[in-house]
Design a protein around this motif. Structure first.
Motif, mmCIF file in Angstrom:
data_model
loop_
_atom_site.group_PDB
_atom_site.id
_atom_site.type_symbol
_atom_site.label_atom_id
_atom_site.label_comp_id
_atom_site.label_asym_id
_atom_site.label_seq_id
_atom_site.Cartn_x
_atom_site.Cartn_y
_atom_site.Cartn_z
ATOM 1 N N PHE A 1 0.784 -0.881 -0.033
ATOM 2 C CA PHE A 1 -0.240 -0.028 -0.019
ATOM 3 C C PHE A 1 0.983 1.498 0.206
ATOM 4 N N LEU A 2 2.318 1.540 0.632
ATOM 5 C CA LEU A 2 2.764 2.069 0.715
ATOM 6 C C LEU A 2 3.519 2.781 -0.848
ATOM 7 N N THR A 3 3.555 2.358 -2.062
ATOM 8 C CA THR A 3 4.118 2.017 -3.535
ATOM 9 C C THR A 3 2.746 1.445 -4.730
ATOM 10 N N PRO A 4 1.690 2.493 -4.404
ATOM 11 C CA PRO A 4 0.217 2.146 -5.352
ATOM 12 C C PRO A 4 1.104 2.184 -6.071
ATOM 13 N N PRO A 5 0.633 1.190 -7.495
ATOM 14 C CA PRO A 5 0.962 1.679 -8.944
ATOM 15 C C PRO A 5 0.203 3.001 -9.349
ATOM 16 N N GLN B 1 4.291 -2.490 14.344
ATOM 17 C CA GLN B 1 3.209 -3.401 15.582
ATOM 18 C C GLN B 1 2.045 -2.220 15.720
ATOM 19 N N ALA B 2 2.244 -0.851 15.257
ATOM 20 C CA ALA B 2 1.403 0.423 15.825
ATOM 21 C C ALA B 2 0.622 0.824 14.844
ATOM 22 N N LEU B 3 0.988 0.275 13.555
ATOM 23 C CA LEU B 3 -0.408 0.673 12.993
ATOM 24 C C LEU B 3 -0.630 -0.407 12.622
ATOM 25 N N ARG B 4 -0.200 -1.787 12.409
ATOM 26 C CA ARG B 4 -0.793 -3.176 12.331
ATOM 27 C C ARG B 4 -2.440 -2.628 13.283
ATOM 28 N N THR B 5 -2.208 -2.485 14.713
ATOM 29 C CA THR B 5 -2.856 -2.201 15.556
ATOM 30 C C THR B 5 -4.004 -0.945 15.709
ATOM 31 N N ARG C 1 -2.990 8.007 1.433
ATOM 32 C CA ARG C 1 -3.810 7.949 2.613
ATOM 33 C C ARG C 1 -5.218 7.669 2.198
ATOM 34 N N ALA C 2 -6.054 7.114 1.812
ATOM 35 C CA ALA C 2 -6.643 6.151 1.441
ATOM 36 C C ALA C 2 -6.538 4.867 1.274
ATOM 37 N N THR C 3 -5.759 4.193 2.016
ATOM 38 C CA THR C 3 -5.599 2.909 1.823
ATOM 39 C C THR C 3 -7.123 2.368 3.014
ATOM 40 N N PRO C 4 -7.465 1.487 2.933
ATOM 41 C CA PRO C 4 -8.624 0.819 3.232
ATOM 42 C C PRO C 4 -8.032 -0.288 4.828
ATOM 43 N N PRO C 5 -8.148 0.507 6.175
ATOM 44 C CA PRO C 5 -7.438 -0.628 7.239
ATOM 45 C C PRO C 5 -7.089 -1.427 7.197
ATOM 46 N N ALA C 6 -8.304 -2.503 6.563
ATOM 47 C CA ALA C 6 -7.790 -3.962 6.399
ATOM 48 C C ALA C 6 -6.720 -4.242 5.130
ATOM 49 N N VAL C 7 -6.189 -3.044 4.296
ATOM 50 C CA VAL C 7 -5.470 -3.103 3.296
ATOM 51 C C VAL C 7 -4.273 -3.436 3.871
ATOM 52 N N VAL C 8 -4.293 -1.829 4.523
ATOM 53 C CA VAL C 8 -2.773 -2.330 5.962
ATOM 54 C C VAL C 8 -2.605 -2.787 6.848
#
Length: 329
Positions: A76-80, A121-125, A96-103
């Motif tokens: 998600f950090l480097t979208p096409p 880890q904090a980003l995943r949580t 910024r618009a990446t859905p949380p589940a995709v992150v």
């Protein structure tokens, strides 16, 4: 070895674009491994001064943790890139618009290679709460380390895309795909990539977005997940010219006849190039390059052809003869 399987719709959906966010992220690999990336030393020397600033180091910390050498990036950090003329803010909005589940999914996909750090880890949580800090890190690093050199980087990337467009016109998608890198070949209905990932991916009619990369390692990197747009990043052509000084032909007999600017351009036009690429490589303004090219074209020394929104220039046979004569060959 990996395989990307194509349907007819996938061949029709091959497209090329520039990704400012990719350059922003991948530049951190180069910064941390200067020995392997010696050709970027002029940029590395400047970037080190930026990251040494305490306020920059703190702001960019989340991005540096995720963009670790020899670790997988969360996709998600480097979208096409969605198109050929993407600006950095557009790429940033995709992140910024990446859905949380995709992150979460993309972060977990990186853990077999290396465990997540504290920010990961904090980003995943809590993706919703932590993603803004990552977006800020992207913007800060782009502004201080990439933006000053972005015009010349973009010129190089656009020249590469113009070359791919020429390949598409000459030999179709198979020629363009096979030419991405020596480790990639077209095998009738699939791309075969000599890499360590052992992917077997069916594009499923979605096509693929490809972008050249200035800071890309020496292989094609794929962004392939079933529920994400397929993408790939390949090393840009002529990257060694990015930081070179302007060509100077002092004492060149041809320069004394037609001028050093026009002589320098002819030296570079043994392969097709755009005005912006020539301006970057010579240090001349785009306006001066255009004036010189017009004069060389009128004299029959340069040919030009339009490929999409690009105009490609190349030296003619007459130019080759003139250059050889000036060198006494």
């Amino acid at each position: 070895m990996s395989q990307l399987r194509f349907e007819t719709a996938d061949v029709a959906g091959v497209r090329f674009g520039v990704s400012p966010v990719w350059e922003t992220v991948s530049s951190l690999w180069v910064l941390r491994d200067p020995i392997r990336n010696a050709l970027h030393l002029p940029w590395i020397d400047r970037a080190r001064t930026f990251v040494a600033r305490p306020e920059v180091a703190v702001a960019v910390g989340p991005l540096r943790e995720l963009a670790r050498p020899r670790a997988w990036l969360p996709d998600f950090l480097t979208p096409p890139p969605p198109g050929p003329d993407v600006e950095f803010e557009e790429s940033l909005e995709q992140v910024r618009a990446t859905p949380p589940a995709v992150v979460v999914r993309d972060l977990l996909a990186t853990t077999p290679r290396r465990p997540l750090g504290p920010f990961g880890q904090a980003l995943r949580t809590d993706p919703k709460a932590m993603l803004p800090a990552l977006v800020t890190a992207l913007r800060v690093w782009h502004d201080v380390a990439i933006a000053p050199d972005w015009p010349r980087m973009r010129a190089l990337l656009e020249a590469d895309i113009a070359h791919r467009g020429s390949q598409l016109a000459e030999g179709g998608a198979g020629l363009a795909l096979a030419g991405l890198h020596p480790t990639v070949r077209w095998a009738g209905d699939r791309v075969v990539s000599d890499d360590p990932w052992r992917l077997d991916f069916h594009l499923g009619g979605r096509g693929i977005a490809l972008n050249p990369g200035v800071f890309t390692p020496q292989r094609v990197l794929w962004n392939l997940l079933e529920d994400s747009p397929p993408g790939g990043t390949y090393p840009v052509r002529a990257v060694a010219t990015l930081w070179e000084a302007a060509p100077a032909p002092p004492g060149d007999p041809l320069a004394r006849v037609i001028g050093s600017g026009r002589a320098g351009l002819l030296q570079l036009l043994d392969s097709a190039a755009t005005t912006s690429d020539l301006a970057r490589r010579t240090g001349m303004s785009a306006g001066n390059v255009s004036q010189h090219l017009a004069a060389l074209h009128a004299a029959g020394l340069v040919s030009r052809v339009r490929q999409g929104r690009h105009v490609l220039y190349r030296g003619t046979d007459a130019a080759t003869v003139l250059l050889r004569a000036s060198r006494g060959e």
